[in-house]
Design a protein around this motif. Structure first.
Motif, short mmCIF file in Angstrom:
data_model
loop_
_atom_site.label_atom_id
_atom_site.label_comp_id
_atom_site.label_asym_id
_atom_site.label_seq_id
_atom_site.Cartn_x
_atom_site.Cartn_y
_atom_site.Cartn_z
N LEU A 64 0.80 -1.15 0.20
CA LEU A 64 0.00 -0.02 -0.10
C LEU A 64 0.93 1.02 0.08
N ASN A 65 0.75 2.10 -1.09
CA ASN A 65 1.43 3.46 -1.13
C ASN A 65 0.67 4.21 -0.01
N ASN A 66 1.20 5.58 -0.21
CA ASN A 66 1.06 6.48 0.94
C ASN A 66 -0.35 7.22 0.62
N GLU A 67 -0.74 7.42 -0.84
CA GLU A 67 -2.19 8.01 -1.18
C GLU A 67 -3.17 6.78 -0.69
N GLU A 68 -2.95 5.43 -1.02
CA GLU A 68 -3.86 4.49 -0.77
C GLU A 68 -4.13 4.24 0.66
N ALA A 69 -3.08 4.51 1.39
CA ALA A 69 -3.27 4.42 3.01
C ALA A 69 -3.98 5.60 3.47
N ARG A 70 -3.67 6.59 2.96
CA ARG A 70 -4.57 7.96 3.35
C ARG A 70 -5.81 7.70 3.09
N ALA A 71 -6.10 7.21 1.62
CA ALA A 71 -7.58 7.27 1.30
C ALA A 71 -8.36 6.01 2.29
N PHE A 90 -8.12 13.57 3.61
CA PHE A 90 -8.38 13.57 2.08
C PHE A 90 -7.34 14.68 1.29
N ASN A 91 -7.51 15.79 2.03
CA ASN A 91 -6.52 16.97 1.48
C ASN A 91 -5.03 16.51 1.51
N GLY A 92 -4.60 15.60 2.25
CA GLY A 92 -3.24 15.20 2.09
C GLY A 92 -2.94 14.48 1.02
N ILE A 93 -3.70 13.99 0.22
CA ILE A 93 -3.72 12.83 -0.88
C ILE A 93 -3.40 13.84 -2.05
N LYS A 94 -2.53 13.78 -2.71
CA LYS A 94 -2.28 14.84 -4.06
C LYS A 94 -2.79 13.90 -5.42
N ILE A 95 -4.02 13.63 -5.41
CA ILE A 95 -4.51 13.04 -6.55
C ILE A 95 -4.22 13.42 -7.85
N SER A 96 -4.13 14.79 -7.93
CA SER A 96 -3.91 15.57 -9.07
C SER A 96 -2.56 15.13 -9.78
N THR A 97 -1.64 14.53 -9.27
CA THR A 97 -0.40 14.01 -9.74
C THR A 97 -0.68 12.68 -10.36
N LEU A 138 -15.93 10.52 -1.88
CA LEU A 138 -16.17 10.98 -0.07
C LEU A 138 -15.72 12.30 0.10
N LYS A 139 -14.79 12.88 -0.65
CA LYS A 139 -14.36 14.19 -0.37
C LYS A 139 -15.34 15.18 -0.80
N ALA A 140 -16.04 14.93 -2.04
CA ALA A 140 -16.94 15.67 -2.27
C ALA A 140 -18.32 15.72 -1.30
N VAL A 141 -18.67 14.59 -0.73
CA VAL A 141 -19.67 14.32 0.10
C VAL A 141 -19.43 15.19 1.51
N ALA A 142 -18.05 15.02 1.93
CA ALA A 142 -17.68 15.66 3.22
C ALA A 142 -17.74 17.17 3.01
N LEU A 143 -17.22 17.65 1.97
CA LEU A 143 -17.53 18.99 1.54
C LEU A 143 -18.90 19.52 1.72
N ARG A 144 -19.62 18.81 1.26
CA ARG A 144 -21.31 18.85 1.01
C ARG A 144 -21.69 19.00 2.59
N ASP A 145 -21.19 18.10 3.31
CA ASP A 145 -21.75 17.89 4.77
C ASP A 145 -21.15 19.16 5.36
N LEU A 146 -20.17 19.95 5.16
CA LEU A 146 -19.60 21.01 5.78
C LEU A 146 -20.39 22.43 5.26
N GLY A 147 -21.01 22.11 4.16
CA GLY A 147 -21.72 23.39 3.50
C GLY A 147 -21.00 23.96 2.35
N LYS A 148 -20.03 23.28 1.94
CA LYS A 148 -19.10 23.98 1.04
C LYS A 148 -19.53 23.37 -0.51
N PHE A 149 -20.68 23.68 -0.79
CA PHE A 149 -21.26 22.99 -2.01
C PHE A 149 -20.32 23.28 -3.28
#
Length: 570
Positions: A64-71, A90-97, A138-149
């Motif tokens: 398991l690499n760093n991104e997958e473990a964080r996920a 989730f913010n610590g995962i650099k998915i863009s790369t 899940l990050k999108a859902v979490a942002l929704r739950d916090l009102g950051k639509f």
């Protein structure tokens, strides 16, 4: 026992891999607490086997690499209800790369036997793509739950961008059958327009709905139907006017809806067709929305045809007859509407047919040939109200009074006429008392009936009350007042009333007023002025005819609605 063993293996695996990959002090301090509760968290998951199967597949594959473990850690935190902590992970995962690798892996998964342009590029394991895509969701859902639509919508949109870039032609039918990526994509497609709506971005929401329906996302038919219905409802009731679809649709010859109403009608017609073909489970609210949409557009006969094409048993017979009769009545086909209602009213179950009795009485009251039948239906309705509602009784009294008034005009003897006229005033007076003199229809007919019976003072009294009640908003009341004054030989006052109404009326509503004014001038012997008034009236009629001929028939627009359903996925 087997489930407990898997959960135990999962806990040990998470502990071992997380200790290897998450090396920062803060992460190390919180890891033991997360691992200790991981088994309980996974049991609470709505899909309890998903986390176990994912972790075991990771254990069996490469490390398991760093991104997958964080996920995986972020997923566990989210399931525990620690939304902010999950988002921090989730913010610590650099998915863009990793996006280029994800696109190549998705493309190869969909077309494994074809030579791809990136064949020599490194390939991300498909299970890692599953993890990272779910993380984004899940990050999108979490942002929704916090009102950051807005942030949530952009995160969700990135998922779809990756898939569309990797598979421009859409997802194959068997794509992702061995994993949960297809499920994640479907959830993201449904979630995206909801996020834009919550954030107050209606144009983006409409664009997202169109994107969901235009692309091949390998949806289940029920999911497509759900998206189509939600889109139609948003178009009808959101209050935001959508811009027409993209220019490509216009270039290929497809009919392009020009407004919300047209697009909503097409979507609802598609859904109704699916119900009739039994492709999806019937949703009765679709017919309610379609009724509203077609009524709003003036397409009542096409709406009647849609009711007639419903499968037997979809609607109760009385409900079906009542709705179809309303459609024909509103489109001007009173006789067809009445014949439909007669089918139900033959049974004599009046207590269960009150709406049908009232509608049949209304139709008959507006047609002198059926006045006697209208009075019959009104009396049947009154007999079954049994004093339960003064307002409803007043409505029935009004219908009965109008029908009896029509009968009185065609009475064969003076005695019969006088008897019916007396009954009409008595019934209308009773209705007026029940409504405390605040019902427009009752007051108008009281004034009119008194005028017909040459009781002009009473007619004037009721007309003045009606003008005050309506604040002068109804043209027919001004006409009635003018005609009553003319009957009283108060020609100058009558002409002043008509002139005041002409100042308030639109150009296309002046016909009756001009005709009434001409008659008043004739009564005064002012024939030259009357001729000028009739000339003016003729010009208005001719101009209106030309404008009507130049316009597009509403029925032509209706044809577009019914011929264009193919544009949306069936």
């Amino acid at each position: 026992m087997e489930g407990r063993e898997k959960s135990s293996r999962l806990s040990r695996f998470i502990r071992r891999m997380s200790m290897q990959c998450l090396c920062s002090g803060d992460q190390m301090n919180g890891m033991d607490q997360v691992v200790q509760s991981s088994e309980a968290v996974i049991i609470k998951d709505s899909s309890p086997n998903a986390g176990t199967e994912k972790a075991l597949s990771l254990q069996e594959g490469s490390s398991l690499n760093n991104e997958e473990a964080r996920a995986l850690l972020g997923r566990l935190e989210y399931q525990r209800g620690h939304i902010e902590e999950a988002l921090r992970v989730f913010n610590g995962i650099k998915i863009s790369t990793r996006v280029p690798e994800m696109k190549i892996s998705i493309a190869r998964k969909a077309r494994p036997k074809k030579n791809l342009s990136h064949a020599s590029s490194p390939v991300m394991p498909f299970r890692a793509v599953n993890i990272l895509m779910e993380t984004m969701y899940l990050k999108a859902v979490a942002l929704r739950d916090l009102g950051k639509f807005e942030d949530a919508a952009r995160e969700c949109s990135t998922i779809l961008d990756i898939v569309e870039s990797a598979l421009p032609e859409g997802l194959p039918s068997n794509f992702g059958s061995d994993g949960n990526l297809n499920e994640t994509i479907c959830k993201a497609v449904e979630l995206l327009p909801e996020l834009w709506k919550l954030g107050g971005f209606p144009a983006e929401a409409i664009s997202s709905y169109r994107r969901a329906l235009a692309c091949n996302w390998n949806f289940d038919p029920n999911i497509i139907a759900r998206v189509q219905k939600e889109f139609a409802v948003f178009l009808l009731y959101s209050g935001c006017e959508a811009c027409p679809a993209n220019i490509q649709s216009q270039l290929n010859g497809s009919f392009v809806p020009q407004n919300n109403l047209e697009e909503a009608i097409i979507l609802l017609l598609v859904l109704l067709t699916k119900f009739n073909l039994k492709r999806i489970e019937r949703d009765p609210t679709v017919m309610h929305h379609l009724t509203f949409a077609l009524s709003l557009s003036g397409q009542l006969k096409p709406l009647a045809h849609q009711f007639e094409e419903l499968l037997p048993g979809v609607l109760d017979k009385k409900e079906w007859v009542y709705n179809v009769a309303l459609c024909y009545l509103s489109s001007g086909d009173d006789l067809t509407a009445l014949n439909l209602l007669r089918r139900v009213l033959k049974s004599g179950e009046d207590k269960k047919c009150l709406k049908e009795l009232l509608l049949a009485s209304k139709i008959c009251s507006e047609n002198n040939e059926h006045a006697e039948e209208g009075a019959f239906y009104a009396r049947r309705a009154l007999a079954n109200l049994d004093g339960s509602c003064d307002q409803m009784e007043a409505v029935v009294d009004l219908l009965l009074g109008i029908s009896l008034s029509s009968q009185a005009r065609y009475a064969t003897t003076d005695a019969d006429r006088a008897s019916r006229q007396h009954e009409v005033l008595e019934i209308l007076g009773t209705a007026g008392k029940k409504m405390q003199g605040r019902d427009f229809g009752i007051m108008y007919n009281l004034s009119l009936e008194n005028a017909v019976q040459r009781k002009l003072d009473a007619a004037t009294r009721y007309a003045k009350k009606l003008l005050k009640l309506e604040a002068g908003s109804e043209l027919k009341t001004w006409l009635l007042v003018a005609r009553i004054m003319s009957a009283q030989k108060r020609y100058e006052d009558a002409e002043c009333i008509v002139d005041a109404a002409l100042d308030q009326a639109g150009k296309w509503c002046q016909g009756d007023l001009l005709q009434t004014k001409a008659k008043i001038q004739i009564a005064q012997g002012r024939f030259k002025k009357a001729i000028e008034m009739y000339t003016h009236l003729l010009a208005v009629i001719q101009l209106g005819t030309k404008s009507f001929d130049a316009g597009i028939s509403v029925l032509q627009v209706s044809a577009f609605y019914f011929e264009s359903a193919f544009q949306y996925s069936m």
